[in-house]
Design an enzyme around this catalytic site. Sequence first.
Site, PDB file in Angstrom:
ATOM      1  N   GLU A 180      76.307  19.861  90.078  1.00 31.25           N
ATOM      2  CA  GLU A 180      76.661  18.743  89.202  1.00 31.25           C
ATOM      3  C   GLU A 180      76.146  18.920  87.776  1.00 31.25           C
ATOM      4  O   GLU A 180      75.870  17.932  87.086  1.00 31.25           O
ATOM      5  CB  GLU A 180      76.135  17.416  89.789  1.00 31.25           C
ATOM      6  CG  GLU A 180      76.752  17.061  91.125  1.00 31.25           C
ATOM      7  CD  GLU A 180      76.340  15.686  91.625  1.00 31.25           C
ATOM      8  OE1 GLU A 180      77.150  15.031  92.294  1.00 31.25           O
ATOM      9  OE2 GLU A 180      75.190  15.273  91.348  1.00 31.25           O
ATOM     10  N   GLU A 249      81.571  16.504  97.833  1.00 32.36           N
ATOM     11  CA  GLU A 249      80.796  15.326  98.228  1.00 32.36           C
ATOM     12  C   GLU A 249      81.693  14.097  98.233  1.00 32.36           C
ATOM     13  O   GLU A 249      82.001  13.531  97.182  1.00 32.36           O
ATOM     14  CB  GLU A 249      79.596  15.095  97.288  1.00 32.36           C
ATOM     15  CG  GLU A 249      78.507  16.131  97.419  1.00 32.36           C
ATOM     16  CD  GLU A 249      77.248  15.780  96.627  1.00 32.36           C
ATOM     17  OE1 GLU A 249      77.119  14.612  96.191  1.00 32.36           O
ATOM     18  OE2 GLU A 249      76.410  16.677  96.445  1.00 32.36           O
TER      19      GLU A 249
END
Length: 842
Positions: A180, A249
Amino acid sequence: MSFGGSLGLFLLCSCLAVAAAIKIEYDAKAIIIDGQRKVINAGSIHYPRSTPEMWPDLIQKAKDGGLDAIDTYIFWDVHEPQRREYNFAGNLDFVKFFKIIQDAGLYGILRIGPYVCAEWNYGGFPLWLHNTPGIELRTNNEIYKNEMQIFTTKIINMCKEAKLFASQGGPIILAQIENEYGNIMEKYGEAGKEYIKWCAKMAVAQNISEPWIMCQQSDAPSPMIDTCNGFYCDQFKPNSPKSPKMWTENWTGWFKLWGGKDPYRSAEDLAFSVARFFQLGGVLNNYYMYHGGTNFGRTAGGPYIVTSYDYHAPLDEYGNLNQPKWGHLKQLHAAIKQAEQFFTSATAETKNLMKNVAMTKFTINATGEKFCMLSNVDNLSNVRARVEEGGDEFFVPAWSVTFVQNCSKEVYNTAKVNTQSSVMVKKQNDEDEGNYNNGVGGGAKTLSWMWTAEPMEDTLNGRGTFKASQLLDQKDATFDTSDYLWYMTTIDTKNASLSNATLRVITNGHALHAYVNGKLIGSRFSKQADGQQTVNGDDYSFIFEKPVSLISGYNVISLLSATIGLANYGAFYDTKPTGLVGGSVTLIGNGNATIDLTTNQWSYKVGLNGESKQFHDPNSGNANWSSSNVPQNIPMTWYKTTFKTASGKEPVVVDLLGMGKGHAWVNGNSIGRYWPTQIAENKGCDAQCNYRGSYSDGKCRTNCGNPSQRWYHVPRSYLNTDQNGDNTLILFEEVEGAPWNVSFQVVTVGTVCGNAYEGNNLELHCQGDGRISEIQFASFGDPQGTCGSFKIGNYEATQSIAVVERLCIGRPSCGVNVSQSTFGFNSWGNLTSRLAVQAVCK
């Protein structure tokens, strides 16, 4: 054996080894495994958030739920707590974890990071890394990059040595580097861009055959595959038209903060998000989390993240099926498998049938075979739609997706739940009453307690182990070996204006206990987060002010600062100050006469004496336990008791209601921080959650007005296997709490509810040795309401309860064919009815 025989055996083994190798490729429509075109449903299970004894059951339940793969981060801080000192034992044995995944017939996804976020303490970075001179984390810094490469290479080499990669015949089909970073890269400027290029090069240099991924990284350099994280990723497009559309995710719920309410994401919305993703070209979906587990020890990050990491995942914190989410997704995965060849090999054409309603037709050109999906993204209106002119109409509820086999037969709809709902209960094991004795404090049954005070003679007299003429950063001083750091100084005052003064401390938290001349004058915690928003960027600093009475001459000020998990997310999160650093300590007397102690000489001590003497270990022998005059509501107290192991196999929890804040251990194993006095806000919960419409982490919250966490998981592997033997619970109470109401319970299914549409089979299951003892409600027709509030609708079969009782009473599980013939009623014409059941397990 002759030489020829040996050579033949060698060649045979070599051939078998080659045959075991698996080739992983991909294109825009599929993960290609040994030439077979696949879509993948995966789930995150973090090995350190459970125990090795739990792993096989968790992984098997994931497989039974229709998953193809298990995904996990690798947690740098616990594997290398001191530089070049490694730990891969017990629940840190990720190699064993992946081998169990392979034994179950599943694939593995290796997410090295090594920054993981994961609501894990300090994002998974070890504190020695932060404290290395000249280092800057997650940027184009040579010292950091060297350490990151050393750790990454070690993990890759361990996987190679254990033959864990698919190309070696192992389970791992994908590997991830970084995590991320695209969310925060802009703050690092050009150095951030150069760093991400370096990450890609370094990963490729590891020389593995499996593809590398980077999540949330739209500029991921080739051959990295950029992937999506979030509640919905149907609109996501990878940065290369040749890359598969991957969702690393899919957040099944959310994490929880001390003082926060419980997150809840409905099975209907989660299934909707997955179905839309595959309808619009998705190739890999990974549930984060599939099993969240427990933040044992001091691994919870945040700050202020609770010990439970349940995440409202399909498998709950203890490994139980979270129904209906687990079962509804299982049926979804079966529908996806029916459509797999169409997703991976067919021509897809999507057209809008009406506002917010779309139909995608997948056609295999060579054979003409077809598969259709209908989606209704309106959050209010149900519709009826045809996939083909002149064909049957399909009822598509608001915010749902329907799978239509051969474009003619509905096989699944994301809003139509045909699996049981389970209401879990905590109950005392009937055979365990011998664990309890009548005792002090108001409970009919209480454990027998011993106690000892936290030794503080040295710190209350200002004696530490090192000194500095400044207020140090707590994480710099402690290397995160403890939540606690003592700041101590003395002041010689003969000034009458300071005899009755105010001590004012500005701190970056997260907690402060202030002592003056050996007496506690007060405690304070940083702001209490609501729990509905992330803690990213939150300021946990606060001001402590209390009146003090100083004596003429030397006065000792002892300040105990405590952290409650270190920050784990955001640009430069690693540099956020903790403790008194950046703050000040002043004494304010009459007429605002002020003495600034900030640059005094301060004496420091890391941790508690009880920690260094291992009071938590029942075998240490260093604590002087007493059973006399057991105190209550006295800060800085250690408590100890013994209990028997609960019979059966159901998960065990300890109820710590009545305690204040502290840490708990069972047989020397940490079960994490506790803080049951942190109460969730009394408003903002949604008892009748409407799953329709976009989900956010604040939607459908529950548990208003109750402790954020009351029960704490005690894995059965921590307990004495001999049920006649004793186990030891040790609690360190930091503030004010009394142990009289502490009890051990098991978690099991209490009530099961089923709600299935006609044409399906409704299955009800109790847990462990439980059997269905009562049918509280059963109606075949158009029942209304939800589990706990069912009621008869406009019509029903009068024999509904009798039929269900005959099939289910006295059994651990039962199945009911939901049809008019089962209930002896067939006069409703073309109406599609459903069966609702509520039963009790005992």
